[in-house]
Design a protein around this motif. Sequence first.
Motif, PDB file in Angstrom:
ATOM      1  N   THR A  36       0.844  -1.195   0.000  1.00 23.28           N
ATOM      2  CA  THR A  36       0.000   0.000   0.000  1.00 23.28           C
ATOM      3  C   THR A  36       0.882   1.248   0.000  1.00 23.28           C
ATOM      4  OG1 THR A  36      -0.051   0.121   2.405  1.00 23.28           O
ATOM      5  CG2 THR A  36      -1.785  -1.212   1.337  1.00 23.28           C
ATOM      6  N   LEU A  37       0.260   2.385  -0.195  1.00 23.89           N
ATOM      7  CA  LEU A  37       1.008   3.645  -0.137  1.00 23.89           C
ATOM      8  C   LEU A  37       1.678   3.795   1.220  1.00 23.89           C
ATOM      9  CD1 LEU A  37       1.903   6.410  -1.184  1.00 23.89           C
ATOM     10  CD2 LEU A  37      -0.342   7.300  -0.490  1.00 23.89           C
ATOM     11  N   GLN A  38       0.966   3.463   2.293  1.00 24.92           N
ATOM     12  CA  GLN A  38       1.543   3.588   3.640  1.00 24.92           C
ATOM     13  C   GLN A  38       2.758   2.663   3.792  1.00 24.92           C
ATOM     14  OE1 GLN A  38       0.832   5.745   6.203  1.00 24.92           O
ATOM     15  NE2 GLN A  38       2.723   4.881   6.992  1.00 24.92           N
ATOM     16  N   GLU A  65       7.643  17.705   1.327  1.00 22.55           N
ATOM     17  CA  GLU A  65       8.217  17.385   0.019  1.00 22.55           C
ATOM     18  C   GLU A  65       8.497  15.891  -0.105  1.00 22.55           C
ATOM     19  OE1 GLU A  65      10.691  21.467  -1.030  1.00 22.55           O
ATOM     20  OE2 GLU A  65      11.573  20.025   0.356  1.00 22.55           O
ATOM     21  N   GLN A  66       8.982  15.294   0.982  1.00 21.06           N
ATOM     22  CA  GLN A  66       9.231  13.858   0.978  1.00 21.06           C
ATOM     23  C   GLN A  66       7.941  13.092   0.724  1.00 21.06           C
ATOM     24  OE1 GLN A  66      11.094  13.010   4.745  1.00 21.06           O
ATOM     25  NE2 GLN A  66      13.125  13.637   4.034  1.00 21.06           N
ATOM     26  N   GLU A  67       6.891  13.461   1.432  1.00 21.48           N
ATOM     27  CA  GLU A  67       5.598  12.789   1.267  1.00 21.48           C
ATOM     28  C   GLU A  67       5.083  12.941  -0.156  1.00 21.48           C
ATOM     29  OE1 GLU A  67       1.000  13.013   2.879  1.00 21.48           O
ATOM     30  OE2 GLU A  67       2.581  13.915   4.095  1.00 21.48           O
ATOM     31  N   ALA A  68       5.182  14.143  -0.710  1.00 23.08           N
ATOM     32  CA  ALA A  68       4.720  14.388  -2.077  1.00 23.08           C
ATOM     33  C   ALA A  68       5.530  13.562  -3.075  1.00 23.08           C
ATOM     34  CB  ALA A  68       4.817  15.870  -2.410  1.00 23.08           C
ATOM     35  N   ARG A  69       6.831  13.475  -2.873  1.00 21.03           N
ATOM     36  CA  ARG A  69       7.686  12.693  -3.784  1.00 21.03           C
ATOM     37  C   ARG A  69       7.347  11.217  -3.700  1.00 21.03           C
ATOM     38  NH1 ARG A  69       8.769  11.215  -7.930  1.00 21.03           N
ATOM     39  NH2 ARG A  69      10.687  10.134  -8.353  1.00 21.03           N
ATOM     40  N   LEU A  70       7.126  10.707  -2.481  1.00 15.55           N
ATOM     41  CA  LEU A  70       6.777   9.295  -2.317  1.00 15.55           C
ATOM     42  C   LEU A  70       5.419   8.983  -2.942  1.00 15.55           C
ATOM     43  CD1 LEU A  70       8.118   8.774   1.291  1.00 15.55           C
ATOM     44  CD2 LEU A  70       9.044   7.749  -0.801  1.00 15.55           C
ATOM     45  N   GLU A 111       3.445   6.524 -10.016  1.00 19.09           N
ATOM     46  CA  GLU A 111       4.159   6.104 -11.221  1.00 19.09           C
ATOM     47  C   GLU A 111       4.240   4.583 -11.318  1.00 19.09           C
ATOM     48  OE1 GLU A 111       8.092   7.742 -11.027  1.00 19.09           O
ATOM     49  OE2 GLU A 111       7.369   9.804 -11.064  1.00 19.09           O
ATOM     50  N   LEU A 112       4.457   3.939 -10.190  1.00 16.77           N
ATOM     51  CA  LEU A 112       4.642   2.488 -10.167  1.00 16.77           C
ATOM     52  C   LEU A 112       3.335   1.707 -10.228  1.00 16.77           C
ATOM     53  CD1 LEU A 112       7.361   2.321  -7.359  1.00 16.77           C
ATOM     54  CD2 LEU A 112       7.714   1.953  -9.813  1.00 16.77           C
ATOM     55  N   ASP A 113       2.264   2.291  -9.742  1.00 16.99           N
ATOM     56  CA  ASP A 113       0.969   1.610  -9.630  1.00 16.99           C
ATOM     57  C   ASP A 113       0.283   1.502 -10.986  1.00 16.99           C
ATOM     58  OD1 ASP A 113      -1.489   0.570  -8.912  1.00 16.99           O
ATOM     59  OD2 ASP A 113      -2.146   2.365  -7.835  1.00 16.99           O
ATOM     60  N   SER A 114       0.610   0.442 -11.724  1.00 11.08           N
ATOM     61  CA  SER A 114      -0.018   0.264 -13.034  1.00 11.08           C
ATOM     62  C   SER A 114      -1.497  -0.046 -12.849  1.00 11.08           C
ATOM     63  CB  SER A 114       0.669  -0.849 -13.823  1.00 11.08           C
ATOM     64  OG  SER A 114       0.500  -2.089 -13.180  1.00 11.08           O
ATOM     65  N   GLY A 115      -2.333   0.652 -13.575  1.00 15.31           N
ATOM     66  CA  GLY A 115      -3.771   0.453 -13.475  1.00 15.31           C
ATOM     67  C   GLY A 115      -4.415   1.226 -12.344  1.00 15.31           C
ATOM     68  N   ASN A 116      -3.645   2.024 -11.630  1.00 13.20           N
ATOM     69  CA  ASN A 116      -4.177   2.833 -10.512  1.00 13.20           C
ATOM     70  C   ASN A 116      -5.021   2.000  -9.549  1.00 13.20           C
ATOM     71  OD1 ASN A 116      -3.014   5.290 -11.460  1.00 13.20           O
ATOM     72  ND2 ASN A 116      -4.607   5.345 -13.016  1.00 13.20           N
ATOM     73  N   TRP A 156       6.332  -3.742  -8.878  1.00 13.21           N
ATOM     74  CA  TRP A 156       7.612  -3.592  -8.196  1.00 13.21           C
ATOM     75  C   TRP A 156       8.781  -3.922  -9.128  1.00 13.21           C
ATOM     76  CZ3 TRP A 156       7.870  -1.672  -3.301  1.00 13.21           C
ATOM     77  CH2 TRP A 156       9.113  -1.688  -2.669  1.00 13.21           C
ATOM     78  N   ASN A 157       8.619  -4.981  -9.911  1.00 13.24           N
ATOM     79  CA  ASN A 157       9.711  -5.434 -10.782  1.00 13.24           C
ATOM     80  C   ASN A 157       9.845  -4.569 -12.030  1.00 13.24           C
ATOM     81  OD1 ASN A 157      10.363  -7.471  -9.039  1.00 13.24           O
ATOM     82  ND2 ASN A 157       9.084  -8.969 -10.069  1.00 13.24           N
ATOM     83  N   GLY A 158       8.829  -3.796 -12.328  1.00 14.28           N
ATOM     84  CA  GLY A 158       8.915  -2.874 -13.447  1.00 14.28           C
ATOM     85  C   GLY A 158       8.649  -3.508 -14.792  1.00 14.28           C
TER      86      GLY A 158
END
Length: 109
Positions: free
Chosen positions: A51-53, A81-86, A92-97, A106-108
């Motif tokens: 999860t995001l957390q 800024e750290q939170e916004a970047r994360l 970006e990584l979450d394909s399909g939202n 994770w593996n890209g």
Amino acid sequence: MEDIVPLFPNPVPLRSVALAMMAALMAASTAYAKNLGNFNAADANHDGRVTLQEFSTYETQRLETSNGFTAQRFKKMTPQEQEARLRARFKELDSGNKGYLDQNDWNGP
């Protein structure tokens, strides 16, 4: 009559080129995965989803204990800024939202 000089005097067989390209792609995928770290360590409750957390907690801890270029930049950011970047990186990584990362995310690519 002039001698014709071949453009490629020692042509590389196509198969060798294809194998080299495959090796480069595999190395890039491995580097991508290493950059993110360990999926199982990030998946705190071991449900197969990050999860995001979980992502934020894992990445913050990983970056705070590292000294690489990215970690140094991260440490100079404000907490906001750290939170916004994360959040942006997670998106970006979450394909399909889906709202979580699976092993494929994770593996890209």
